[in-house]
Design a protein around this motif. Structure first.
Motif, PDB file in Angstrom:
ATOM      1  N   TRP A 188       0.838  -1.217   0.000  1.00  0.00           N
ATOM      2  CA  TRP A 188       0.000   0.000   0.000  1.00  0.00           C
ATOM      3  C   TRP A 188       0.866   1.258   0.000  1.00  0.00           C
ATOM      4  O   TRP A 188       0.587   2.230  -0.701  1.00  0.00           O
ATOM      5  N   ALA A 189       1.916   1.225   0.829  1.00  0.00           N
ATOM      6  CA  ALA A 189       2.778   2.413   0.929  1.00  0.00           C
ATOM      7  C   ALA A 189       3.437   2.687  -0.424  1.00  0.00           C
ATOM      8  O   ALA A 189       3.606   3.837  -0.824  1.00  0.00           O
ATOM      9  N   PHE A 190       3.781   1.630  -1.142  1.00  0.00           N
ATOM     10  CA  PHE A 190       4.369   1.784  -2.480  1.00  0.00           C
ATOM     11  C   PHE A 190       3.370   2.469  -3.414  1.00  0.00           C
ATOM     12  O   PHE A 190       3.729   3.367  -4.182  1.00  0.00           O
ATOM     13  N   GLU A 191       2.088   2.080  -3.313  1.00  0.00           N
ATOM     14  CA  GLU A 191       1.062   2.729  -4.144  1.00  0.00           C
ATOM     15  C   GLU A 191       0.953   4.213  -3.791  1.00  0.00           C
ATOM     16  O   GLU A 191       0.751   5.055  -4.661  1.00  0.00           O
ATOM     17  N   GLY A 192       1.103   4.524  -2.491  1.00  0.00           N
ATOM     18  CA  GLY A 192       1.076   5.926  -2.065  1.00  0.00           C
ATOM     19  C   GLY A 192       2.278   6.680  -2.618  1.00  0.00           C
ATOM     20  O   GLY A 192       2.148   7.796  -3.142  1.00  0.00           O
ATOM     21  N   GLU A 193       3.454   6.062  -2.531  1.00  0.00           N
ATOM     22  CA  GLU A 193       4.687   6.688  -3.051  1.00  0.00           C
ATOM     23  C   GLU A 193       4.564   6.988  -4.539  1.00  0.00           C
ATOM     24  O   GLU A 193       5.113   7.983  -5.016  1.00  0.00           O
ATOM     25  N   LYS A 194       3.836   6.135  -5.262  1.00  0.00           N
ATOM     26  CA  LYS A 194       3.677   6.373  -6.711  1.00  0.00           C
ATOM     27  C   LYS A 194       3.013   7.724  -6.957  1.00  0.00           C
ATOM     28  O   LYS A 194       3.321   8.412  -7.926  1.00  0.00           O
ATOM     29  N   ILE A 195       2.087   8.112  -6.088  1.00  0.00           N
ATOM     30  CA  ILE A 195       1.404   9.397  -6.271  1.00  0.00           C
ATOM     31  C   ILE A 195       2.403  10.545  -6.051  1.00  0.00           C
ATOM     32  O   ILE A 195       2.395  11.534  -6.775  1.00  0.00           O
ATOM     33  N   ILE A 196       3.299  10.372  -5.088  1.00  0.00           N
ATOM     34  CA  ILE A 196       4.239  11.460  -4.771  1.00  0.00           C
ATOM     35  C   ILE A 196       5.467  11.442  -5.688  1.00  0.00           C
ATOM     36  O   ILE A 196       5.915  12.481  -6.157  1.00  0.00           O
TER      37      ILE A 196
END
Ligand SMILES: Nc1ncnc2c1ncn2[C@@H]1O[C@H](COP(=O)(O)OP(=O)(O)OP(=O)(O)O)[C@@H](O)[C@H]1O
Ligand SMILES: C[C@@](O)(CCO)CC(=O)[O-]
Ligand SMILES: [Mg+2]
Length: 378
Positions: A188-196
Motif C-alpha cells: 500500500w505504501a508503495f502505491e502511495g509513493e507512486k502518487i508522490i
C-alpha cells in the motif's frame, strides 16, 4: 477509538536513482519518525460526518465532509480494497486533486498537495468513507532526501491497517506488525509513493516499513547485518527540491544517452554490492581498511550521481567543506539540494566541520542508523 503508528525516515548509502533503473541500492532506517494518530468519533459525536487531517508540525488543518468526498471520488467495486493494494488511476487522482484544491492551500505550501492527495487515496481505499480525525506529526525535514514521503505513506498505512486488526492490546507501547501485515503495508505504501514520486523504486517505503539496513534490487529485499560501526553526519542544505522531478530528469537523460547511462547504472550496481559486502564482512580486515574502502565507494557514487545530473551547487559546497576536514560525502535520496551524508570514520571529531557547515547556513545532525521500522500502538 484511537490508533497510533510511526515510521522512520531513511538514508541511502549507495544506489539512489540507479535503483529506479534496476541497479542495487543500500539503505538504512534513521531514528527520525513520522507519527500518525487516527481518532474515530463516537456515533453521537458532533464531527461524525467529516474527515479531518491535522499536520501538527506545520500547524495546518484540512477538513472535508464525507458527502463531498463520496461525491468527488468515483466509487466502484475496487473502492474499498484493504487486502488488495491497487494503483490510483489518473482519473481518480484528478478527482482527488479537486478535493485538495478546495482546501485553498497557501501558495508557499503547494508542495504539500501530493502528500494530501496520497492521504485521501490511502484513507478511502483502506478505511472507506468513515469519519475520523487524523493527526500527523513529522520529525523529518520535508522533501530533503530523508524519505519524508515514504515515512508518511508507511505510518499512515500502518495506522489504517492497525485500526481493523482484531487483536488490539492496549497500553503495551510500540509493537511491530506481523510479516503478513508488514507485506500488505509495504505494498500500500508503495502505491502511495507512486502518487508522490511518479516512478518510485520502492526502496524508501521498504526500508521505512522493515527498518534496519537493506540491500534492494528490483523489489527484491535482502536484510543486512552490519558488522562494523557506521557513523554518518547528515547535512541538510535546506535547498528544497522534488523527488518526482529529479527521477524524471534522470529517466530523460537515460532516454537520450541509453548506452552511457546503462554503464553508469551498472557501475552504481557494483558499488552498492561491494558496499553491502564490506558492511557485512566478518573477515579480519581492519575497520580502518573497511572505512577507507567505503570512503572510495561513496566518492565514486557521488561522481556518478553528478553525471546523472542530480547534484547541486549546495551539495558541492558541503562536499568541498568536508574534504577540507579529510572527510568524504555523497548526496542521499534524490539530490538536487536536500541532504548529504558524510562518513565519520572511527575517532572522527565532528565539532570543527559541523561549525564550518553551520556557519554557511547548513543544518547538521547525527542520527542513529539501522533502527526500527513501522510500529503501531493502541
Ligand atoms: N508529513 C507529511 N504530511 C503531508 N505530506 C507529506 C509529509 N511528508 C511528506 N509529504 C509529501 O511528500 C513530499 C516530499 O516528498 P519527496 O519524495 O519529494 O521528498 P522526500 O521523501 O523527503 O525525499 P526523498 O524522496 O529523496 O527521500 C512533500 O512535498 C509532501 O507532498
Ligand atoms: C531517487 C530515489 O532513488 C530515492 C529517493 O530516496 C527514488 C526511488 O528509488 O524511488
Ligand atoms: Mg520521497
Amino acid at each position: 477509538m484511537e490508533v497510533k503508528a510511526r515510521a522512520p525516515g531513511k538514508i541511502i548509502l549507495a544506489g539512489e536513482h540507479a535503483v529506479v533503473h534496476g541497479s542495487t541500492a543500500v539503505a538504512a532506517a534513521v531514528d527520525l519518525y513520522t507519527y500518525v494518530t487516527l481518532r474515530f468519533p463516537l456515533q453521537s459525536a458532533e464531527n461524525n460526518d467529516r474527515l479531518t487531517l491535522q499536520l501538527k508540525d506545520i500547524s495546518l488543518e484540512f477538513s472535508w465532509s464525507l458527502a463531498r468526498i463520496k461525491e468527488a471520488i468515483p466509487y466502484d467495486s475496487t473502492t474499498l480494497c484493504r487486502s488488495t493494494p491497487t494503483s490510483c488511476s489518473q482519473e481518480t487522482l484528478k478527482s482527488i486533486a479537486v478535493l485538495v484544491e478546495e482546501q485553498n492551500l497557501p501558495k508557499e505550501k503547494i508542495w504539500l498537495s501530493s502528500g494530501i492527495s496520497t492521504f485521501l487515496w490511502l484513507y478511502t481505499r483502506i478505511i472507506g468513507f468513515n469519519p475520523a480525525t487524523v493527526v500527523i506529526n513529522s520529525e523529518l525535514p520535508y522533501g530533503s532526501g530523508l524519505g519524508s514521503s515514504a515515512a508518511l505513506c508507511v505510518a499512515l498505512t500502518a495506522a489504517l491497517l492497525a485500526s481493523s486488526l482484531s487483536d488490539k492490546t492496549r497500553g503495551n507501547g510500540w509493537s511491530s506488525l506481523d510479516e503478513t501485515n508488514l507485506e500488505l503495508l509495504n505494498k500500500w505504501a508503495f502505491e502511495g509513493e507512486k502518487i508522490i514520486h511518479g516512478k518510485p523504486s520502492g526502496i524508501d517505503n521498504t526500508v521505512s516499513a522493515y527498518g534496519n539496513m537493506i540491500k534492494f534490487c528490483s523489489g527484491e529485499i535482502t536484510r543486512l547485518q552490519s558488522n562494523m560501526p557506521l557513523r554518518m553526519l547528515i547535512t541538510n542544505t535546506r535547498v528544497g527540491r522534488n523527488t518526482k522531478a529529479l527521477v524524471s530528469g534522470v529517466s530523460q537523460r537515460a532516454a537520450r544517452h541509453p548506452d552511457v547511462m546503462n554503464s553508469v547504472f551498472n557501475a552504481v550496481d557494483s558499488i552498492s554490492k561491494e558496499l553491502a559486502a564490506i558492511i557485512q564482512s566478518k573477515d579480519d580486515t581492519s575497520v580502518t581498511e573497511k572505512e577507507e574502502s567505503i570512503k572510495e565507494l561513496m566518492e565514486m557514487n557521488q561522481g556518478l550521481l553528478q553525471s546523472m545530473g542530480v547534484s547541486h551547487s549546495s551539495i558541492e559546497a558541503v562536499i568541498q567543506t568536508t574534504v577540507k576536514h579529510k572527510l568524504v560525502s555523497k548526496l542521499t535520496g534524490a539530490g538536487g539540494g536536500g541532504c548529504i551524508l558524510t562518513l565519520l570514520p572511527t575517532g572522527t571529531v565532528v565539532d570543527k566541520v559541523v561549525k564550518e557547515l553551520e556557519s554557511s547556513g547548513f543544518q547538521c545532525f547525527t542520527a542513529s542508523i539501522g533502527g526500527n521500522g513501522a510500529q503501531i500502538s493502541y
